[in-house]
Design a protein around this motif. Structure first.
Motif, PDB file in Angstrom:
ATOM      1  N   MET A 161     -55.733  49.175  10.868  1.00 27.83           N
ATOM      2  CA  MET A 161     -54.645  48.424  11.491  1.00 27.83           C
ATOM      3  C   MET A 161     -54.214  47.256  10.602  1.00 27.83           C
ATOM      4  SD  MET A 161     -54.566  46.567  15.243  1.00 27.83           S
ATOM      5  CE  MET A 161     -55.655  45.230  14.707  1.00 27.83           C
ATOM      6  N   PHE A 162     -55.181  46.482  10.070  1.00 28.99           N
ATOM      7  CA  PHE A 162     -54.830  45.352   9.224  1.00 28.99           C
ATOM      8  C   PHE A 162     -54.249  45.816   7.893  1.00 28.99           C
ATOM      9  CE2 PHE A 162     -57.473  42.931  12.157  1.00 28.99           C
ATOM     10  CZ  PHE A 162     -56.782  41.736  12.228  1.00 28.99           C
ATOM     11  N   ALA A 163     -54.775  46.925   7.349  1.00 27.55           N
ATOM     12  CA  ALA A 163     -54.246  47.429   6.084  1.00 27.55           C
ATOM     13  C   ALA A 163     -52.805  47.892   6.244  1.00 27.55           C
ATOM     14  CB  ALA A 163     -55.121  48.576   5.575  1.00 27.55           C
ATOM     15  N   VAL A 216     -52.783  47.319   1.683  1.00 23.70           N
ATOM     16  CA  VAL A 216     -54.195  47.454   1.326  1.00 23.70           C
ATOM     17  C   VAL A 216     -54.668  46.310   0.447  1.00 23.70           C
ATOM     18  CG1 VAL A 216     -55.883  48.910   0.139  1.00 23.70           C
ATOM     19  CG2 VAL A 216     -54.145  49.962   1.605  1.00 23.70           C
ATOM     20  N   GLU A 217     -53.895  45.935  -0.550  1.00 21.96           N
ATOM     21  CA  GLU A 217     -54.341  44.909  -1.500  1.00 21.96           C
ATOM     22  C   GLU A 217     -54.550  43.565  -0.809  1.00 21.96           C
ATOM     23  OE1 GLU A 217     -55.300  45.377  -4.524  1.00 21.96           O
ATOM     24  OE2 GLU A 217     -54.869  47.517  -4.344  1.00 21.96           O
ATOM     25  N   GLU A 218     -53.599  43.151   0.005  1.00 26.67           N
ATOM     26  CA  GLU A 218     -53.740  41.868   0.705  1.00 26.67           C
ATOM     27  C   GLU A 218     -54.862  41.922   1.724  1.00 26.67           C
ATOM     28  OE1 GLU A 218     -51.060  38.568   3.148  1.00 26.67           O
ATOM     29  OE2 GLU A 218     -50.136  40.416   2.378  1.00 26.67           O
ATOM     30  N   VAL A 247     -64.872  60.867   4.430  1.00 25.13           N
ATOM     31  CA  VAL A 247     -65.503  59.567   4.239  1.00 25.13           C
ATOM     32  C   VAL A 247     -64.416  58.501   4.125  1.00 25.13           C
ATOM     33  CG1 VAL A 247     -65.593  59.856   1.728  1.00 25.13           C
ATOM     34  CG2 VAL A 247     -67.160  58.250   2.850  1.00 25.13           C
ATOM     35  N   PHE A 248     -64.660  57.345   4.768  1.00 24.89           N
ATOM     36  CA  PHE A 248     -63.709  56.235   4.740  1.00 24.89           C
ATOM     37  C   PHE A 248     -63.630  55.666   3.330  1.00 24.89           C
ATOM     38  CE2 PHE A 248     -62.399  51.829   5.765  1.00 24.89           C
ATOM     39  CZ  PHE A 248     -61.249  52.136   6.486  1.00 24.89           C
ATOM     40  N   ARG A 249     -62.424  55.258   2.916  1.00 25.97           N
ATOM     41  CA  ARG A 249     -62.202  54.804   1.545  1.00 25.97           C
ATOM     42  C   ARG A 249     -63.082  53.604   1.211  1.00 25.97           C
ATOM     43  NH1 ARG A 249     -56.109  53.193   0.669  1.00 25.97           N
ATOM     44  NH2 ARG A 249     -56.981  52.232  -1.221  1.00 25.97           N
ATOM     45  N   GLN A 250     -63.668  53.622   0.006  1.00 21.44           N
ATOM     46  CA  GLN A 250     -64.727  52.693  -0.346  1.00 21.44           C
ATOM     47  C   GLN A 250     -64.258  51.240  -0.470  1.00 21.44           C
ATOM     48  OE1 GLN A 250     -68.115  53.255  -0.608  1.00 21.44           O
ATOM     49  NE2 GLN A 250     -67.430  55.125   0.423  1.00 21.44           N
ATOM     50  N   ASP A 251     -63.042  51.000  -0.980  1.00 18.34           N
ATOM     51  CA  ASP A 251     -62.624  49.612  -1.164  1.00 18.34           C
ATOM     52  C   ASP A 251     -62.501  48.883   0.173  1.00 18.34           C
ATOM     53  OD1 ASP A 251     -60.523  51.162  -0.363  1.00 18.34           O
ATOM     54  OD2 ASP A 251     -59.075  50.388  -1.808  1.00 18.34           O
ATOM     55  N   LEU A 252     -61.916  49.538   1.174  1.00 21.84           N
ATOM     56  CA  LEU A 252     -61.833  48.913   2.504  1.00 21.84           C
ATOM     57  C   LEU A 252     -63.197  48.897   3.188  1.00 21.84           C
ATOM     58  CD1 LEU A 252     -58.471  50.279   3.956  1.00 21.84           C
ATOM     59  CD2 LEU A 252     -59.002  47.936   3.305  1.00 21.84           C
ATOM     60  N   ARG A 253     -64.034  49.893   2.889  1.00 25.68           N
ATOM     61  CA  ARG A 253     -65.374  49.931   3.504  1.00 25.68           C
ATOM     62  C   ARG A 253     -66.164  48.667   3.167  1.00 25.68           C
ATOM     63  NH1 ARG A 253     -69.436  48.830   4.891  1.00 25.68           N
ATOM     64  NH2 ARG A 253     -71.382  50.008   5.171  1.00 25.68           N
ATOM     65  N   ARG A 254     -65.964  48.113   1.969  1.00 24.15           N
ATOM     66  CA  ARG A 254     -66.721  46.921   1.569  1.00 24.15           C
ATOM     67  C   ARG A 254     -66.311  45.683   2.359  1.00 24.15           C
ATOM     68  NH1 ARG A 254     -65.256  49.029  -3.647  1.00 24.15           N
ATOM     69  NH2 ARG A 254     -66.979  50.247  -4.528  1.00 24.15           N
ATOM     70  N   ARG A 255     -65.153  45.736   3.018  1.00 22.80           N
ATOM     71  CA  ARG A 255     -64.699  44.600   3.832  1.00 22.80           C
ATOM     72  C   ARG A 255     -65.199  44.686   5.275  1.00 22.80           C
ATOM     73  NH1 ARG A 255     -64.071  40.744   0.857  1.00 22.80           N
ATOM     74  NH2 ARG A 255     -62.815  39.692   2.447  1.00 22.80           N
ATOM     75  N   VAL A 256     -65.924  45.759   5.591  1.00 20.54           N
ATOM     76  CA  VAL A 256     -66.506  45.924   6.929  1.00 20.54           C
ATOM     77  C   VAL A 256     -68.014  45.719   6.799  1.00 20.54           C
ATOM     78  CG1 VAL A 256     -66.770  47.417   8.936  1.00 20.54           C
ATOM     79  CG2 VAL A 256     -64.694  47.569   7.533  1.00 20.54           C
ATOM     80  N   ILE A 257     -68.538  44.688   7.447  1.00 18.57           N
ATOM     81  CA  ILE A 257     -69.945  44.304   7.308  1.00 18.57           C
ATOM     82  C   ILE A 257     -70.683  44.723   8.583  1.00 18.57           C
ATOM     83  CG2 ILE A 257     -71.531  42.399   6.900  1.00 18.57           C
ATOM     84  CD1 ILE A 257     -69.021  40.879   5.789  1.00 18.57           C
ATOM     85  N   PHE A 258     -71.564  45.712   8.451  1.00 20.55           N
ATOM     86  CA  PHE A 258     -72.312  46.205   9.603  1.00 20.55           C
ATOM     87  C   PHE A 258     -73.669  45.501   9.682  1.00 20.55           C
ATOM     88  CE2 PHE A 258     -69.431  49.762   8.794  1.00 20.55           C
ATOM     89  CZ  PHE A 258     -68.974  50.012  10.077  1.00 20.55           C
ATOM     90  N   GLY A 259     -74.102  45.171  10.881  1.00 20.42           N
ATOM     91  CA  GLY A 259     -75.403  44.549  11.061  1.00 20.42           C
ATOM     92  C   GLY A 259     -75.854  44.605  12.500  1.00 20.42           C
TER      93      GLY A 259
END
Length: 621
Positions: free
Chosen positions: A127-129, A134-136, A186-198
């Motif tokens: 949604m945000f992308a 994507v870049e922003e 598989v979800f794209r890796q660059d956006l995946r790094r902006r999602v922090i799971f814990g």
């Protein structure tokens, strides 16, 4: 109306919940007892237990049973952009307001609480992308996705989904944000790094702060009123002023109108009101006893010495307190990862090092929970054109029995030389050769995995449907039972009435049939409603031939015209008319004389009763 009293707590269930909390750190005491008790009893029945104490003995001796029990309690039902109307409103109306409130280039912080297997968190990333590009989005948006279920988090971190799970997405979005990976996507890796799971327990752990958007859908519904109140307090603290809260269809903020403004009640979207005070989180004050000053000075010098030694340690070291706050960063860590002394005192989860080059928050949680050291070897980190490798050790620090008082994270640089890289490349080629030999076995396993995944998806669909109807069925069950008892009572009454009516009908038919004279009953519109045996014998017409036929249209031996005026007078006066003597011809063609007596009929729709009797004029009868 009297409010029903709350059910008394089950001591056996409460003892079991306390044991689970103390043994594994899962605190379910805030969950609704009806729902929680039902799920625990289901698991006990499946495992062959009927007593809470016996089942507790099983948990003490079988660690795997904990995992099965938690999977039964924590129902993970989610999908991409679940409830399309709600997400459309969020994207079209709410998201522009969120972005407008944040300075240009400012960080956007989002929390998906109770993220389950990750579909909701990745939906937020998409949604945000789409809104920012994507870049922003990569530069500005940070999404925290938390849950208490470690298995669900492992699935979420992988970012792998079957094609059926992506059906809610358009083909354009699927191709833009997912890559084909065998039978899965598989979800794209660059956006995946902006999602922090814990791992995060919203009833106990400190909330993530300074949020612009908090999404917690269909999670509050499992907690009782007290736990929900505490969670909403944490959510209010987590949101910045005018931050948005997105709940599920089954949840509502009924008593928080002074703190949250309803943007759309139907879709459960709320906004924190400006100026509303938030719940504060303060540390307990330190107790100082007499004579403690010298001890404090000595302790201070010892602590300073330890800090200097740690700061000079060649390996990079970061230390956290039990709340996840950074309390120490040595010199090597600062220079290696671009940290500063200003980062001390910040939540570890807010630092880039917590998720890059590897997700560390979940490792810290696991190490603290299991009270053991965890090691991750050969973690790759790219710094410009340079490629680095680290061994990472997460180690809990304890001062005695009980929970650790701190956690250290040590990074050991194990970057390989050119010769070692060549050796690694050779070994890798050998492994690739072995991998090709195992490919056929892997394909069989993938086929089996697809079949299992299909079964799981069907079960999840069925479970969601059952979940939505189960409480409705329980609510209406007692009403149906009560209605069934009323129907049975009415059925008995109707059976008695039917018997009485059958007896009355038989009696009336016997009376009418026993009258030797002809008896004819006419309705108000002069149609034949009754034609007895005496009438059949006189005129030769059967009852089924004349019923509901107009009386004056019948063709039989009795002239009916002379009776028309008598019948009208009888109906008008409501009194019995004098006998009328009429010559007639009976069924065998013999001429007879009939006496006809007309009486008013007070039955359905009025009418008259005609009593027709053959008389002998010569004898004077």
């Amino acid at each position: 109306m009297n409010t029903p009293s709350r059910a008394e707590p089950d001591p056996g269930l409460e003892d079991l919940l306390g044991f689970i909390r103390d043994a594994r750190g899962f605190d379910f005491t805030g969950y609704k007892r009806s729902t929680l008790g039902r799920r625990i009893r289901k698991r006990m029945t499946d495992a062959g237990f009927h007593d809470y104490a016996d089942y507790r003995d099983r948990l003490e001796t079988d660690a795997d049973e904990f995992r099965t029990l938690f999977n039964t309690i924590l129902i993970n039902v989610t999908s991409f952009f679940r409830d399309t109307d709600a997400w459309s409103l969020l994207q079209d109306d709410v998201l522009p307001e969120v972005l407008a409130d944040i300075p240009s280039g400012g960080e956007i912080r989002v929390w998906s609480a109770g993220c389950s297997s990750g579909e909701e968190a990745y939906s937020l990333a998409i949604m945000f992308a789409e809104a920012l590009g994507v870049e922003e989005s990569l530069a500005r948006v940070k999404i925290y996705a938390t849950d208490v279920d470690e298995e669900a988090l492992r699935e979420a971190r992988s970012g792998l989904y079957q094609a059926k799970a992506l059906e809610p997405l358009s083909t354009k979005l699927r191709d833009k944000y997912f890559e084909k990976n065998g039978a899965q996507y598989v979800f794209r890796q660059d956006l995946r790094r902006r999602v922090i799971f814990g791992r995060h327990d919203i009833t106990r752990d400190a909330p993530i702060s300074r949020l612009d958007l908090l999404v917690c859908r269909n999670t509050l519904m499992y907690f009782n009123v007290e736990a929900q109140t505490q969670i909403v307090d944490r959510f209010h603290f987590a949101l910045r002023e005018r931050g948005y809260l997105f709940l599920g269809k089954a949840e509502m903020l009924l008593n928080d109108g002074d703190r949250f403004e309803a943007i759309n009640i139907r879709q459960r979207i709320f906004r924190r009101r400006p100026g509303a005070g938030s719940t504060t989180h303060t540390a307990a004050p330190m107790k100082i006893r007499p004579g403690m000053g010298l001890e404090l000075q000595s302790a201070t010098r010892a602590r300073q010495l330890r800090d200097l030694i740690l700061d000079a340690t060649p390996g990079a070291v970061i230390a956290l307190d039990p709340e996840g706050i950074v309390v120490m960063i040595n010199n090597q860590a600062r220079s290696q990862f671009g940290l500063t002394l200003n980062d001390m005192g910040r939540p570890f989860q807010d630092l880039e090092i917590s998720y890059r080059p590897v997700e560390l928050r979940s490792l810290v949680e696991q190490s603290t929970h299991e009270q053991r050291s965890l090691r991750v070897n050969t973690v790759e980190r790219r710094l410009g054109d340079e490629l680095q490798f680290f061994d990472i050790l997460v180690q809990p620090i304890s001062s005695g029995p009980g929970q650790p008082v701190a956690t250290t994270i040590t990074f050991t640089d194990v970057t390989v030389t050119t010769q070692l890289k060549a050796e690694v490349k050779r070994v890798r080629e050998e492994l690739e050769t072995a991998y090709e030999e195992l490919q056929s076995t892997n394909e069989e396993l993938e086929t089996t995995n697809e079949e299992l995944q299909s079964s799981i998806e069907e079960l999840e669909t069925t479970n969601e449907e059952l979940q939505s109807t189960n409480e409705e069925l329980e609510t209406t069950n007692e009403e149906l039972q009560s209605g069934n008892e009323e129907l049975e009572t009415m059925n008995d009454e109707m059976r008695i009435r039917t018997t009485d009516l059958d007896e009355a009908r038989a009696f009336l038919e016997g009376v009418v049939g026993s009258i030797a004279a002809g008896l004819v009953v006419l309705s108000g519109d002069m149609k034949v409603k009754s034609w007895n045996r005496g009438a059949v014998d006189l005129w030769g017409l059967r009852a089924d031939e004349v019923l509901d036929e107009h009386f004056f249209a019948l063709d039989f031996g009795l002239p009916t015209a002379p009776l028309r005026e008598v019948i009208q007078q009888c109906i008008a006066s409501g009194k019995r008319a004098r006998p009328v003597v009429i010559p007639a011809v009976n069924r065998i063609g013999r001429k007879i004389t009939c006496s006809v007596v007309c009486s008013p009929f007070n039955g359905h729709n009025g009418g008259v009763v005609l009593l027709i009797e053959e008389i002998d004029i010569d004898s004077g009868d």
